[in-house]
Design an enzyme around this catalytic site. Structure first.
Site, mmCIF file in Angstrom:
data_model
loop_
_atom_site.group_PDB
_atom_site.id
_atom_site.type_symbol
_atom_site.label_atom_id
_atom_site.label_comp_id
_atom_site.label_asym_id
_atom_site.label_seq_id
_atom_site.Cartn_x
_atom_site.Cartn_y
_atom_site.Cartn_z
ATOM 1 N N ASN A 194 -9.723 -4.846 -18.504
ATOM 2 C CA ASN A 194 -10.434 -5.057 -19.412
ATOM 3 C C ASN A 194 -12.003 -4.018 -19.871
ATOM 4 O OD1 ASN A 194 -12.253 -6.724 -20.948
ATOM 5 N ND2 ASN A 194 -11.153 -8.852 -19.727
ATOM 6 N N THR A 195 -13.304 -4.910 -20.559
ATOM 7 C CA THR A 195 -13.659 -3.539 -21.034
ATOM 8 C C THR A 195 -14.668 -2.932 -19.691
ATOM 9 O OG1 THR A 195 -14.948 -5.247 -21.766
ATOM 10 C CG2 THR A 195 -13.607 -4.139 -23.484
ATOM 11 N N ASN A 245 -9.450 -15.064 -17.894
ATOM 12 C CA ASN A 245 -10.336 -13.813 -18.534
ATOM 13 C C ASN A 245 -11.644 -13.503 -17.322
ATOM 14 O OD1 ASN A 245 -11.974 -11.721 -19.402
ATOM 15 N ND2 ASN A 245 -12.342 -12.626 -21.823
ATOM 16 N N PHE A 246 -11.097 -12.782 -15.889
ATOM 17 C CA PHE A 246 -11.449 -12.293 -14.752
ATOM 18 C C PHE A 246 -12.854 -11.085 -15.111
ATOM 19 C CE2 PHE A 246 -9.425 -14.603 -11.352
ATOM 20 C CZ PHE A 246 -10.093 -16.275 -12.446
ATOM 21 N N CYS A 287 -14.626 -10.414 -18.661
ATOM 22 C CA CYS A 287 -15.491 -9.466 -19.596
ATOM 23 C C CYS A 287 -17.000 -9.410 -19.198
ATOM 24 C CB CYS A 287 -15.927 -11.223 -20.526
ATOM 25 S SG CYS A 287 -17.070 -10.672 -21.763
ATOM 26 N N CYS A 296 -8.192 26.801 -25.356
ATOM 27 C CA CYS A 296 -7.527 27.808 -26.631
ATOM 28 C C CYS A 296 -7.388 26.820 -27.713
ATOM 29 C CB CYS A 296 -6.340 28.707 -26.174
ATOM 30 S SG CYS A 296 -5.584 29.680 -27.453
ATOM 31 N N ASN A 319 -18.869 -3.240 -27.517
ATOM 32 C CA ASN A 319 -18.671 -4.145 -28.023
ATOM 33 C C ASN A 319 -19.487 -5.438 -27.822
ATOM 34 O OD1 ASN A 319 -17.072 -7.646 -27.547
ATOM 35 N ND2 ASN A 319 -15.765 -5.422 -26.810
ATOM 36 N N CYS A 329 -8.414 27.775 -19.589
ATOM 37 C CA CYS A 329 -8.515 28.779 -20.544
ATOM 38 C C CYS A 329 -7.890 28.243 -21.906
ATOM 39 C CB CYS A 329 -8.010 29.887 -20.726
ATOM 40 S SG CYS A 329 -6.425 30.571 -19.247
#
Length: 459
Positions: free
Chosen positions: A203-204, A135-136, A138, A431, A76, A427
């Site tokens: 965060n993202t 919010n540190f 974004c 499978c 986003n 493996c």
């Protein structure tokens, strides 16, 4: 076994009906949405980040689909709330009036001035917010304005602003960490030094999800242009789990932590709690499937707790933390090998291909006899394999196949050379049949020994 396990818990002093919170994102954009989420069963919500209103672009989202699954990863380029601060705060007040037992956290982001932070802190708390999330993290748009991850990537900035907030705050202060940093513990330690009460992570992640090969334009497309955005969804869960472990296993970083990143069901949530999280936040799964996913999350966790004998979340929170170690502390003499269960094998031979082309050449196609000839060299086995044409087995028509009690002819079932098998697991991962290939421990007769022990300087 407890008869009535409970999901009620406490996060940095805040009582929670359950550990399931909406993350600060579009699902928590306004009061009407948050109240519908609470009606569905969510225990809390972190309001979409409040600050001076911005102008967003169109379009805003792009995704990675994988093997038929939509939105395996979501990107986003949307910014913080585009609604006036007063409107957001008035709706927080109304939500808290109607739902006093549910947790409402105000996510905040303003310019880096002490008086500006003091003002927004007081206004958010006066509106009734139970706590504040700074919010540190974004990674797009706001970081270009000196906010968001531009703060979280510089521990000194994060420490300073957290300190300003703590000068005024009366409710718990949660610092949201950015994953777009060399070592997430640096900012976590800075927040803790400044007096933060809790952390949230992650965060993202900075991302570009793809390019349209017809137009040569990246997504999401804004008039032929795009920008890096924040990546989230199931694809980021392993990264988030690792970073949560990094923080919670570090005494200089560890604080009550709200886990974020790819959580879509109760199993995901339990994994975060086992690594020390006290609550979990969900965004992408709600954007994909809606608020009611919390019903299955709550039911599933309660059933799992009852089966395991846990009464409360604190009974199992953090139990997996000590089980994640540095590589040098792992036992070099622990050995497992692959075992192929003939009664489940469908003869697809994906394990053989994966082992020969991508691993350690320990699986062979030489089961022409009930007791296979293991004297041939890999080169001989390869030469013989290239002369055979793979055909879909039809048991009724495979009259020449070696006698076996399996549906699949024995000659199509690969064999593991256990002596040379390194136990890499590849493996069993490729499978397509559950439990057809199991990894089983072999006793080496050797005492446990780590790399740290092997290379230790003798005293």
């Amino acid at each position: 076994m407890p008869n009535n396990p409970t999901l009620e818990t406490t996060f940095c002093g805040i009582k929670c009906l359950n550990p399931f919170w909406l993350a600060s994102a579009p699902p928590a954009n306004c009061g009407e949405q948050v109240m519908r989420a609470f009606d569905a069963g969510w225990g809390g919500a972190v309001w979409k980040t409040i600050g001076e209103p911005i102008t967003n672009v169109s379009s805003r989202y792009s995704s990675i689909d994988w093997d038929g699954r939509r939105m395996m990863g979501l990107n986003n380029i949307e910014l913080i709330s585009d609604r006036p601060i007063d409107v957001n705060l008035a709706e927080i007040a109304e939500v808290k009036r109607r739902y006093p037992s549910n947790v409402v956290i105000a996510s905040l982001m303003v310019e880096s001035r002490r008086e500006t932070w003091h003002d927004i802190v007081q206004r958010a708390e006066d509106a009734g917010a139970d706590g504040l999330e700074l919010n540190f993290g974004c990674p797009h748009g706001m970081s270009e304005r000196g906010m968001g991850s531009a703060v979280g990537q510089v521990p000194e900035y994060a420490e300073r602003i957290t300190g300003w907030v703590k000068e005024r705050a009366r409710t718990p202060v949660i610092v949201k960490l950015t994953p777009n940093i060399t070592d997430i513990r640096a900012t976590a330690r800075a927040a803790k030094r400044a007096g933060a009460d809790a952390l949230s992570a992650i965060n993202t992640i900075n991302s570009i999800t793809g390019i349209d090969l017809d137009t040569l334009e990246p997504n999401p497309n804004v008039g032929g242009l795009s920008s890096h955005g924040g990546y989230c969804g199931p694809a980021v869960k392993p990264i988030a789990l690792n970073m949560v472990h990094q923080v919670m296993s570090d005494p200089l970083s560890a604080l009550p932590l709200s886990g974020i990143g790819g959580i879509g069901n109760w199993r995901d949530a339990v994994e975060f709690l086992l690594l020390g999280s006290s609550s979990v936040q969900v965004c992408t799964a709600v954007m994909h499937y809606g608020y009611r996913i919390v019903e299955d999350m709550a039911d599933g966790m309660l059933q799992w707790m009852a089966e395991k004998g846990y009464s409360t979340i604190d009974d199992f929170r953090g139990l997996s933390l000590p089980k994640v170690r540095e590589w040098k502390d792992l036992d070099l003499n622990y050995k497992i090998v692959a075992r192929i269960h003939e009664d489940l094998c469908i003869g697809c031979q994906l394990c053989y291909t994966a082992c020969w082309d991508g691993a350690h050449q320990c699986i062979h196609l030489d089961r022409t006899l009930p007791a296979p000839d293991i004297t041939r060299t890999p080169a001989q086995v390869t030469a013989e394999s290239s002369r055979r044409i793979a055909m879909t087995p039809i048991p009724k028509l495979d009259l020449t196949a070696t006698a076996s009690n399996t549906v699949t002819p024995l000659e199509r079932i690969p064999r593991v050379d256990e002596h040379h098998c390194v136990g890499c697991n590849l493996c069993s991962l490729v499978c397509p049949v559950d439990n057809c290939i199991t990894m089983e421990r072999v006793d080496t007769g050797l005492a446990p020994e780590t790399w740290a022990e092997r290379t230790a300087t003798p005293v």
